[in-house]
Write a protein that holds these residues in place. Structure first.
Motif, short mmCIF file in Angstrom:
data_model
loop_
_atom_site.label_atom_id
_atom_site.label_comp_id
_atom_site.label_asym_id
_atom_site.label_seq_id
_atom_site.Cartn_x
_atom_site.Cartn_y
_atom_site.Cartn_z
N THR A 92 -3.54 1.00 -3.51
CA THR A 92 -3.09 -0.39 -3.43
C THR A 92 -2.11 -0.68 -4.57
O THR A 92 -2.41 -0.41 -5.73
CB THR A 92 -4.28 -1.36 -3.53
OG1 THR A 92 -5.18 -1.11 -2.45
CG2 THR A 92 -3.80 -2.81 -3.46
N SER A 106 1.01 1.71 -7.17
CA SER A 106 -0.41 2.07 -7.06
C SER A 106 -0.79 3.08 -8.13
O SER A 106 0.07 3.79 -8.66
CB SER A 106 -0.70 2.65 -5.68
OG SER A 106 -0.04 3.90 -5.52
N HIS A 153 0.84 -1.19 0.00
CA HIS A 153 0.00 0.00 0.00
C HIS A 153 0.88 1.25 0.00
O HIS A 153 1.90 1.30 0.68
CB HIS A 153 -0.92 0.03 1.22
CG HIS A 153 -1.99 -1.01 1.20
ND1 HIS A 153 -1.76 -2.30 1.63
CD2 HIS A 153 -3.29 -0.97 0.79
CE1 HIS A 153 -2.88 -3.01 1.48
NE2 HIS A 153 -3.81 -2.22 0.97
#
Length: 597
Positions: A393, A494, A347
């Motif tokens: 993410t 991400s 993350h």
């Protein structure tokens, strides 16, 4: 599923090492730590074992707590959109998306079988846990408040000795054979109805003091935590080992606490009282109870502890505290390594306190796809995001990594601005456009894997690591470069990071020369319209002939502004870069940032 399986296996290997280290430290500090401190070490350890299943990691906890005090930091307002699923664009005909299918590292059914077995095991353990709760409820329902005035008087004296103000009910029960205590919010003590008459007053006092110690130290809370851990890690042999240690050291800690209240001449009597219960086992589940009964081996340790008990001196207390803090430090340092779902590497820790974010509702557009859409308005310095959780993410970049590979190649002069041509090695490829000599522009347009693989193969892992750190590219993992453009790679980024990097590239703020960055930007050009120019790069993750991950990243340059975007879609199949690009242009058209006229 595969990523979860791999991380979970690695996590459990780490837990095994973690347990062994803790047991070694407990053995090393055996004579320094008091029994209470020995048991207290299990508290942070049991909590740390729950870390892999927490929704957030420890490193983000402080940020999320701060965000509670900045409720307007995340979303300024929500935009609800109309359905644009019928949108078609001639621009998509100019966007090429080629991907080669990667094979999974192991058959998909292995991880599926693993999850099924793990789930069945948890269900069985959960059923046992629920059954225990039902039996405990039955014990409470059938028990009677203690009516024996003699025992009640002793009990009140014990409460006074421990200076316990909270009333803890004392019951007698016909379904147990040994004294027990249980309960978190409503703690209670239960004495066996059939054996009360056999107790002498001194024995009753010892029994009550012991069970009150369990209530005083809230041992029931940690009993429940240990049961949760046994459900989650039912297959781990070391977890069963530490469970026995946990329960034994819990009793040793309580014994020591009681002995500090008793005189030196009462130690033997207290030990004899314990021996009266060595062969008695309650019919109710022991895992949720603090009970006086143990098996012979555990009782032997308790008797030895009583025999060796000595008054706690200031020197020994300080030595115990220092040993505890050192052991606690080891646990806290090792805890982040146990994270699976909330791993920092999976993350992006985005500080949104000073960021203006508008939430987009694109559920009609995404339909059966999961994923996110991120748009950054450079002039207004504002963000529009669909599905913020997915937007931070990290996932495999696939071919969206190729613009940065080109920068590496230009910086190392593997290719140059004036001569970016690489010769085709005459190997057969599934796409005719790949079977020719390539320049940077053609290789980017047709997403030619061999062109960028040639660049990467000329760079050492250390050089790639250095470049990734300079760029702050995703999780900065350069491993598995042989399959970097597929899904089987450890490098992940991400959608938000994609936009941040593209913004730096557009502004020429990356650690490369302006000419090198301009060359890469030129290779990303797709088409123009009355709204401006469109630049972008697709990416597809194809696993076992199924498209499971689709990217389209880029930007639109108008006369007055520039909009940076990143679109990601995921599904079991049909999630590819081409679909992502179609979806992106539909969204941009809906937001009046792009059209074909």
């Amino acid at each position: 599923m595969d990523n979860f399986f791999i991380h979970f296996v690695l996590c459990n290997i780490t837990i095994g090492l973690f347990v062994l280290i803790l047991l070694c430290m407990k053995r090393i500090f055996k004579h320094c730590l008091t029994p209470r401190m020995q048991f207290n070490l299990w508290i942070p350890f049991t909590i740390s074992l729950l870390v892999p299943f927490l929704p957030v990691s420890f490193s983000t906890l402080s940020t999320k707590m701060q965000d509670l005090f900045h409720p307007l930091a995340h979303f300024s307002h929500t935009v609800h959109t109309t359905n644009t699923s019928e949108y078609t664009s001639s621009s998509t005909n100019q966007i090429y998306d080629y991907a080669i299918s990667m094979r999974t590292q192991f058959p998909v059914y292995i991880s599926t079988i693993f999850c099924v077995i793990w789930g069945i095991g948890m269900f069985v353990m959960l059923f046992s846990f629920v059954r225990s709760l039902v039996l405990l409820h039955h014990m409470r329902r059938t028990a009677n408040l203690m009516q024996d005035k003699r025992i009640h008087a002793i009990y009140m004296t014990c409460l006074s000795e421990l200076q316990l103000r909270k009333s803890i009910p004392l019951y007698s029960s016909s379904i147990i054979d040994t004294p027990v205590s249980t309960g978190i919010l409503r703690p209670a003590i239960f004495l066996p109805l059939h054996h009360i008459s056999n107790f002498e007053e001194q024995e009753i006092r010892y029994i009550l003091l012991h069970e009150l110690m369990h209530c005083y130290y809230k041992d029931a809370i940690f009993n429940y935590c240990m049961n949760i851990i046994r459900i989650l890690y039912w297959f781990h042999p070391l977890i069963w080992l530490i469970t026995k240690e946990f329960y034994t050291e819990r009793e040793l800690a309580c014994d020591t606490s009681v002995l500090r209240l008793l005189g030196a001449n009462e130690q033997i009597s207290y030990g004899v009282t314990l021996l009266h219960f060595v062969d008695k086992q309650t019919n109710t589940p022991l895992s949720l109870l603090n009970n006086l009964s143990e098996n012979a081996k555990q009782m032997k340790r308790r008797i030895l502890n009583i025999k060796q008990h000595q008054p706690l001196t200031i020197q020994k207390k300080l030595r115990s505290i220092l040993s505890f803090l050192l052991s606690l430090l080891v646990i806290l340092c090792g805890t982040p390594w146990l994270s699976v779902h909330a791993s920092d590497s999976l993350h992006y820790q985005w500080d949104t306190k000073s960021v203006s974010i508008t939430s987009l509702d694109l559920s009609d557009q995404y339909q059966s796809y999961s994923g996110s859409f991120v748009l950054y308005d450079i002039a207004e310095d504002t963000w529009s995001i669909y599905n913020l959780d997915q937007a931070v993410t990290r996932i495999a970049p696939n071919s969206t990594y190729k613009p940065y590979c080109a920068l590496f190649g230009l910086d190392q002069q593997i290719i140059t601005i004036d001569n970016s041509k690489l010769e085709w090695n005459h190997e057969s490829y599934p796409f005719s456009n790949w079977e020719a000599d390539q320049t940077l522009s053609s290789a980017m347009k047709y997403s030619v894997n061999w062109y960028f693989d040639t660049i990467l193969s000329s760079l050492s892992t250390e050089m790639q690591s250095n470049y990734l750190r300079l760029l702050q590219y995703g999780n900065q993992s350069p491993k598995d470069t042989s399959s970097i453009f597929g899904m089987e790679t450890s490098l992940k980024i991400s959608p938000v990071e994609q936009v941040l990097l593209l913004t730096r590239l557009y502004k020429n703020e990356l650690p490369f020369s302006t000419d090198q960055m301009n060359a890469v930007k030129n290779s990303l050009y797709i088409t123009s319209s009355t709204h401006g120019k469109l630049y972008g790069k697709t990416g597809t993750g194809r696993i076992d002939e199924k498209d499971t991950n689709g990217w389209f990243i880029g930007y639109v340059i108008s006369d007055t502004n520039t909009y940076i975007f990143a679109t990601n879609i995921q599904a079991s199949d049909y999630a590819n870069g081409k679909t992502a690009s179609t979806l992106t242009l539909a969204i941009l058209s809906m937001l009046h940032l792009w059209d074909e006229s």
